[in-house]
Design a protein around this motif. Sequence first.
Motif, short mmCIF file in Angstrom:
data_model
loop_
_atom_site.label_atom_id
_atom_site.label_comp_id
_atom_site.label_asym_id
_atom_site.label_seq_id
_atom_site.Cartn_x
_atom_site.Cartn_y
_atom_site.Cartn_z
N ARG A 268 -13.05 -15.21 -0.25
CA ARG A 268 -11.85 -14.37 -0.24
C ARG A 268 -10.94 -14.62 0.95
O ARG A 268 -10.28 -13.70 1.44
CB ARG A 268 -12.23 -12.87 -0.28
N PRO B 278 -9.95 -3.50 1.13
CA PRO B 278 -8.62 -4.11 1.13
C PRO B 278 -7.51 -3.07 1.18
O PRO B 278 -6.44 -3.33 1.74
CB PRO B 278 -8.59 -4.88 -0.19
N ASP B 279 -7.75 -1.89 0.64
CA ASP B 279 -6.71 -0.86 0.67
C ASP B 279 -6.52 -0.32 2.08
O ASP B 279 -5.40 -0.15 2.56
CB ASP B 279 -7.08 0.29 -0.28
N GLY C 18 -7.99 -12.01 0.76
CA GLY C 18 -7.65 -10.90 1.65
C GLY C 18 -7.20 -11.35 3.02
O GLY C 18 -6.57 -10.60 3.75
N ALA D 96 0.72 -8.21 2.18
CA ALA D 96 -0.48 -7.38 2.29
C ALA D 96 -1.74 -8.24 2.29
O ALA D 96 -2.59 -8.16 1.40
CB ALA D 96 -0.50 -6.36 1.16
N LYS D 97 -1.82 -9.10 3.28
CA LYS D 97 -3.03 -9.88 3.55
C LYS D 97 -3.20 -9.85 5.07
O LYS D 97 -2.21 -9.77 5.80
CB LYS D 97 -2.88 -11.36 3.16
N SER D 98 -4.42 -9.98 5.53
CA SER D 98 -4.63 -10.15 6.97
C SER D 98 -4.30 -11.59 7.34
O SER D 98 -4.53 -12.51 6.55
CB SER D 98 -6.08 -9.87 7.34
N THR E 263 -4.64 -2.82 4.10
CA THR E 263 -3.20 -2.85 3.81
C THR E 263 -2.48 -1.72 4.53
O THR E 263 -1.44 -1.92 5.16
CB THR E 263 -2.99 -2.76 2.28
N PRO F 173 -4.62 -12.41 -5.79
CA PRO F 173 -4.81 -11.07 -5.21
C PRO F 173 -6.12 -10.88 -4.49
O PRO F 173 -6.21 -10.04 -3.59
CB PRO F 173 -4.71 -10.14 -6.42
N GLU F 174 -7.14 -11.65 -4.83
CA GLU F 174 -8.45 -11.42 -4.19
C GLU F 174 -8.57 -12.06 -2.81
O GLU F 174 -9.50 -11.79 -2.08
CB GLU F 174 -9.58 -11.93 -5.10
N VAL G 45 3.16 -2.93 -7.54
CA VAL G 45 3.44 -2.90 -6.11
C VAL G 45 4.10 -4.21 -5.66
O VAL G 45 5.10 -4.21 -4.94
CB VAL G 45 2.13 -2.63 -5.33
N ASN G 46 3.54 -5.33 -6.11
CA ASN G 46 4.12 -6.62 -5.71
C ASN G 46 5.49 -6.85 -6.33
O ASN G 46 6.36 -7.46 -5.71
CB ASN G 46 3.17 -7.75 -6.08
N THR H 222 -13.15 -9.92 5.72
CA THR H 222 -13.12 -9.93 4.26
C THR H 222 -14.12 -8.95 3.65
O THR H 222 -14.15 -8.79 2.44
CB THR H 222 -13.37 -11.35 3.72
N HIS I 242 -1.62 -1.75 -11.33
CA HIS I 242 -1.09 -1.16 -10.10
C HIS I 242 -0.65 -2.24 -9.12
O HIS I 242 0.45 -2.20 -8.58
CB HIS I 242 -2.16 -0.27 -9.47
N ALA I 243 -1.52 -3.23 -8.91
CA ALA I 243 -1.20 -4.27 -7.94
C ALA I 243 0.06 -5.03 -8.33
O ALA I 243 0.88 -5.38 -7.48
CB ALA I 243 -2.38 -5.24 -7.81
#
Lengths: 566, 566
Positions: free
Chosen positions: A288, A504-505, A341, A388-390, A508, A338-339, A99-100, A500, A95-96
Amino acid sequence: MINFQTSPEQYKHWKLNVAGNVATLTMDVQEDVTIAAGYKLKLNSYDLGVDIELADAIQRLRFEQPQVKVVVITSLKPRIFCAGANIYMLGTSSHAFKVNFCKFTNETRCAIEDDSHHSGRRYIAALNGTASGGGYELAIACDEIYLVDDGNSAISLPEVPLLGVLPGTGGLTRVVDKRKVRRDRADVFSTLAEGLKGKRAKEWGLIDDYFPTSKFEESIDARVREIAEVKQTASLRTAAEATAFSDSESSQINSLGYGIKLNPLQRELKPAGVEYKWVNLILNREERYADLTVQGPRPKGDLPITPEGIQKLGDSYWPLQVYRELDDALLHLRVNEPEIGLVCVRTQGNIEDVLAVDETLAANNDHWLVREILLYQARVLRRMDLTAKSFFAIIEPGSCFAGNLLELLLASDRSYMLNDPEEGPTAVSVSTLNAGSFPMSNGLTRLQSRFLADSEKVDKVLAHKGVFDAAEADEAGLITFVPDDLDWEDEIRVAIEERTSLSPDALTGMEASLRFAGPETMDTKIYGRLTAWQNWIFQRPNAVGPEGALTNYGKPTQAHFDFKRT
Amino acid sequence: MINFQTSPEQYKHWKLNVAGNVATLTMDVQEDVTIAAGYKLKLNSYDLGVDIELADAIQRLRFEQPQVKVVVITSLKPRIFCAGANIYMLGTSSHAFKVNFCKFTNETRCAIEDDSHHSGRRYIAALNGTASGGGYELAIACDEIYLVDDGNSAISLPEVPLLGVLPGTGGLTRVVDKRKVRRDRADVFSTLAEGLKGKRAKEWGLIDDYFPTSKFEESIDARVREIAEVKQTASLRTAAEATAFSDSESSQINSLGYGIKLNPLQRELKPAGVEYKWVNLILNREERYADLTVQGPRPKGDLPITPEGIQKLGDSYWPLQVYRELDDALLHLRVNEPEIGLVCVRTQGNIEDVLAVDETLAANNDHWLVREILLYQARVLRRMDLTAKSFFAIIEPGSCFAGNLLELLLASDRSYMLNDPEEGPTAVSVSTLNAGSFPMSNGLTRLQSRFLADSEKVDKVLAHKGVFDAAEADEAGLITFVPDDLDWEDEIRVAIEERTSLSPDALTGMEASLRFAGPETMDTKIYGRLTAWQNWIFQRPNAVGPEGALTNYGKPTQAHFDFKRT
């Protein structure tokens, strides 16, 4: 690891040909050259590797071939232009990754439109065969679409009827918002697996024209010559386009040769990060989060102040090089880490040096190269908005969040500025570039987005003389938190730990909602609305479950839907 | 079956009190009166049943108590205003139910804002205790928010930190787009489980003011009196508000008593549908589609042409009754008939009669009741735009898609119009109401949305004299397909079969993208962007999986996240 760096000599799937002021980008996907195992790229279908080459080609044209006025995108394969994103690749991806992948391909399409809108290059989609799904979505990102009329070739968006997902690269939005196709016709088109051929496609506004096979090439050539030869013509749609290649600019280009070369980025991949010349990325994988540090320009004496000097420096000119590095770091973070965040953004350098660079850029923004640098910086900053990261901006003594680098702070979800004169002064600063050179996807500057409640604050910030110290920056509304030294280390540590620890969803979705207040544009619709629906559908059993349409495409088994509407 | 019809005598959770021109809506949720089993509505948390009462109360105020100028929303429970949507209800609900629940509660909040914006009633959220999650989202739908300062009460959006989902009732959007809170502060607020108390909440713009417990009631009363007594004051924000209760309108109201009564709808629930007076819903469940037929007004002689006549007829006046029935049918379809994927919309009656009604409405739109009827029709049509079902309009001889009923055709995803004079003529028609009385959520009329490519077509359609026959309607761009009699039955049958065979999820995402071309507003952001993100998150294991935050809330077990960012 997926590598976003490439160059024309390395292309496997595209041929970039430049003849005078006409470029031709020809798609000829090698079906066995894939970025992952388990699928073949038949019928000019694409995966991320194909799109990385396309993105590179468009980027190179802008810097290396600025004289180009028309870009023709076509196919080398007989009877097929492009079959869109490879379905087996989608079916086997996480899925990830899906999306990317969609996000990057969307950014590539938006980069085509950015080039067209701001730099006046006109993109012609010469569909010498069927364009389905992402193939038509690539076409619709171009300014003009011409389809061969061979009794067979069609355009289509077959995702809904065949795969149970959406056309995920802006197709639905561009059909109704860019080409302004009537919504009932868009509904029919988007549910018709076989698509439409020339006559009806033109009548409905989905293509601009169609030509019989025997006249296809000459018709495209004629249209290309028309655009390439006529500098200022009514058929060029915007003032930006009409003035994009003024005589003075042509002479700038010609007197110095054609453009500048984008050399490979110097970067060192380390176990816990990537080190570039101006950008350093350190990955704290256990916790993370990443530390991303950007160096300001140095030393001042070495920075050219004329366009000629800039052109001579080429891609080693700080504002270009540092943003190329940032761009690569962002893409690396998205796809390969991806991990992670949260990204803590820091700068190091002299505010005066950054401001001096901005002054040079602002003073010479009528020069093609300076304009391209500014437009590129704007694109990289938008890539950050859409990551999609803070992001937390951390302002400590020795930092240089000024002008173009202040945008990194304004693009961050929060900022922390140390307020302790004993530790050394902290400061941030604006430059004139913050007033409009770096629009977000919503069309506003980041200052305007920040101060939606009170636009006078934007003027106040821009009119401020000198740097803002911590108290002034706080008062002006530029900073989220201004802790003093006693709290500093703790405050940052706790903030990182808290962020962190969150879902994460949810983050986003929250960030996608909070970052884009104010007006919406076609771009924000694509990234905010269409993407979110597609993400939802990409999770639904009707698409990706064992009985889903995406899973069962091309297999002897059939999809079975749970028909409940939600 | 979930029943959307209620009335104040039946309310379990709200008390509606009207004193002169001030209404007070007091929340006092009965924890054992739930719409499903398995949870208790503690701390003024709510489920769909609670929100159905709220929606009813707001609707009734507009028709039954038009003299009301201020609506105070508060709580009867000590120290708690409202804890938001019940988390155990969400945790035990199906995905589809969660989505429909959020949509309905969003429509209720938008109805508050519609009342405020168009009818000038001012909504005051008097937070006499903590307002968390949906509790704060209810407050932020009001015009003004006041919080008690008791050392304990706070406002919060704890969904992200506590539940791993988004505030799903417009909260994030309204924080940055309505109250225009700075995005970094919005980020902090939306990740802070405990929320903010009065001082900082006011400083950040999340509330308008706070008062100590001892002065809370009198401060609210003073503010209410200020609004209620001062008819035209600078503190009323829009022209619509300032003029909403002109003297002439007050005399209209007073001379005829206070408003009209909304009596229970007459409807017969059958095994395969619902029969109302003017609306008939037939469910073809096996084939997953419904036939929805709307009767035009009849006979002409019985329809009043003066506001006094309309007010005497009250809720049995055709334009009000038929839209109340439509509204109920749409809600029934959404929540009670999830497997119905397509609604075939037909009308029966005389075009002239519909146009005569529209003429009366247009001529008297300065009368409070006529205005409320038009605004209500607009809301019902928006409910149709936002319904996750496909709509096909079917135009056959004897139909009356004219004026307000033409909007049903324009709101449909497609239309099919029989073109065979031998079967009898088919026709559609516009009225002046199509020019602006029924704005979509995006702020455009449905004709404007339809003809984004060519706004002259809107003028042309509106200027057309007489009805459009099939050929004219086709030419004008009003109809998707105009088959002749030979194809008619087959064409409709095949269209229905094809549509109902497609993935319901892909259709929902596609329709949400195609229906709202053009500009975006706060409402379209809430329904298009925020909702889509929330739907995505509502499917993610991090929220609803066995280790998800929503699943584990309030249990001794803890949530465990897959920290990959997508």
